[in-house]
Motif scaffolding. Structure first.
Motif, PDB file in Angstrom:
ATOM      1  N   TYR A  30       0.828  -1.201   0.000  1.00 32.12           N
ATOM      2  CA  TYR A  30       0.000   0.000   0.000  1.00 32.12           C
ATOM      3  C   TYR A  30       0.869   1.260   0.000  1.00 32.12           C
ATOM      4  O   TYR A  30       1.408   1.655   1.037  1.00 32.12           O
ATOM      5  N   PRO A  31       1.033   1.915  -1.166  1.00 31.58           N
ATOM      6  CA  PRO A  31       1.887   3.102  -1.237  1.00 31.58           C
ATOM      7  C   PRO A  31       1.390   4.253  -0.372  1.00 31.58           C
ATOM      8  O   PRO A  31       2.188   5.063   0.107  1.00 31.58           O
ATOM      9  N   GLY A  32       0.073   4.330  -0.174  1.00 26.65           N
ATOM     10  CA  GLY A  32      -0.458   5.374   0.704  1.00 26.65           C
ATOM     11  C   GLY A  32       0.078   5.241   2.120  1.00 26.65           C
ATOM     12  O   GLY A  32       0.415   6.234   2.771  1.00 26.65           O
ATOM     13  N   LEU A  79      -5.860   9.117   8.322  1.00 24.93           N
ATOM     14  CA  LEU A  79      -5.867   9.459   6.900  1.00 24.93           C
ATOM     15  C   LEU A  79      -5.705   8.185   6.075  1.00 24.93           C
ATOM     16  O   LEU A  79      -4.823   7.372   6.337  1.00 24.93           O
ATOM     17  N   PHE A  80      -6.541   8.037   5.051  1.00 23.11           N
ATOM     18  CA  PHE A  80      -6.440   6.901   4.135  1.00 23.11           C
ATOM     19  C   PHE A  80      -6.234   7.441   2.726  1.00 23.11           C
ATOM     20  O   PHE A  80      -7.116   8.104   2.174  1.00 23.11           O
ATOM     21  N   ILE A  81      -5.062   7.168   2.144  1.00 21.94           N
ATOM     22  CA  ILE A  81      -4.774   7.562   0.762  1.00 21.94           C
ATOM     23  C   ILE A  81      -4.899   6.303  -0.090  1.00 21.94           C
ATOM     24  O   ILE A  81      -4.042   5.427  -0.047  1.00 21.94           O
ATOM     25  N   ASP A  82      -5.979   6.210  -0.844  1.00 21.07           N
ATOM     26  CA  ASP A  82      -6.242   5.011  -1.641  1.00 21.07           C
ATOM     27  C   ASP A  82      -5.635   5.160  -3.031  1.00 21.07           C
ATOM     28  O   ASP A  82      -5.799   6.193  -3.673  1.00 21.07           O
ATOM     29  N   THR A 100     -10.361  10.657   3.782  1.00 25.15           N
ATOM     30  CA  THR A 100     -10.053   9.725   2.699  1.00 25.15           C
ATOM     31  C   THR A 100      -9.707  10.505   1.443  1.00 25.15           C
ATOM     32  O   THR A 100     -10.467  11.386   1.029  1.00 25.15           O
ATOM     33  N   ILE A 101      -8.560  10.194   0.846  1.00 18.59           N
ATOM     34  CA  ILE A 101      -8.094  10.879  -0.358  1.00 18.59           C
ATOM     35  C   ILE A 101      -7.795   9.831  -1.433  1.00 18.59           C
ATOM     36  O   ILE A 101      -7.102   8.850  -1.170  1.00 18.59           O
ATOM     37  N   TYR A 102      -8.295  10.081  -2.631  1.00 23.44           N
ATOM     38  CA  TYR A 102      -8.030   9.181  -3.744  1.00 23.44           C
ATOM     39  C   TYR A 102      -6.947   9.756  -4.660  1.00 23.44           C
ATOM     40  O   TYR A 102      -6.473  10.883  -4.465  1.00 23.44           O
TER      41      TYR A 102
END
Length: 223
Positions: A30-32, A79-82, A100-102
């Motif tokens: 998971y790069p995020g 924080l979740f960077i998908d 949450t950030i895409y």
């Protein structure tokens, strides 16, 4: 403290991504998460008035993950960077809890102004892929920003924003009705934002009709 934040970052991925199966998978793939771990370390050093080492950490993380978070940015819990590729978070940006950030999202500035020049994002905010939030503006709590939106003005809490430029289309989950729009066939009709006419599409339609008319006339003359 940093280790505690990283543990919470891992738990958040399991909560919000149904594709996550094991801890090993999350840690390795998971790069995020990788970008967040690098940022937690870089930000800790940045607060101690270090400059070069935090930037080196940030740029190395960018090289491997495609996510650029300036060491000066303040990131809250959860924080979740998908997916993450192309995410940019500027130096004076502030991100609240449970955001949450895409991919393709930018929390950036609008020019070369000094001081606070990046957005402040509240808690429980969802930012769709490709959205751009620019300038020293405040995004309230429980806000949803649609994919591809460009937001340059403050957004109140509990709203949904879509479009270029970004406009509030719902508040507390209830759609906002636009002003009355009068056309040749519609008079005093209230329509929702997603039902608003597209002037570019209408103009293209008119041009296509004109071209077809001229081609028909030209064909008649030739025959």
């Amino acid at each position: 403290m940093v280790l505690g934040q990283i543990k919470q970052d891992i738990n958040v991925i399991f909560e919000r991504d149904p594709a996550a199966k094991t801890i090993v998978e999350v840690i390795l793939c998971y790069p995020g998460l990788h970008a967040l771990i690098a940022h937690r370390l870089a930000h800790c050093l940045y607060k101690r008035n270090m400059v070069l080492i935090p930037r080196l950490i940030s740029q190395t993380s960018r090289f491997f993950t495609g996510i650029e978070i300036h060491p000066g940015a303040k990131i809250g819990q959860g924080l979740f960077i998908d997916h993450g590729m192309g995410v940019v978070i500027g130096e004076t940006a502030e991100v609240g809890d449970n955001v949450t950030i895409y991919q393709g999202v930018t929390l950036g500035g609008t020019g070369k102004e000094k001081g606070k020049r990046h957005p402040t994002v509240g808690n429980n905010v969802f930012i769709g892929s490709g959205a751009k939030i620019l300038g020293s503006i405040k995004i309230g709590d429980n806000v949803k920003i649609g994919a591809g939106s460009v937001v340059t003005k403050p957004v109140p809490s509990n709203t949904t924003v879509v479009g270029v430029p970004g406009k509030v289309v719902s508040r507390h989950g209830v759609p906002i009705k636009e002003l009355h729009v009068v056309t040749k066939s519609v008079c005093n009709k209230e329509i929702r934002a997603e039902e608003m006419p597209d002037p570019v599409q209408e103009m293209l339609q008119i041009l296509m009709e004109r071209i077809n008319y001229l081609e028909k006339k030209l064909g008649e003359k030739e025959s």
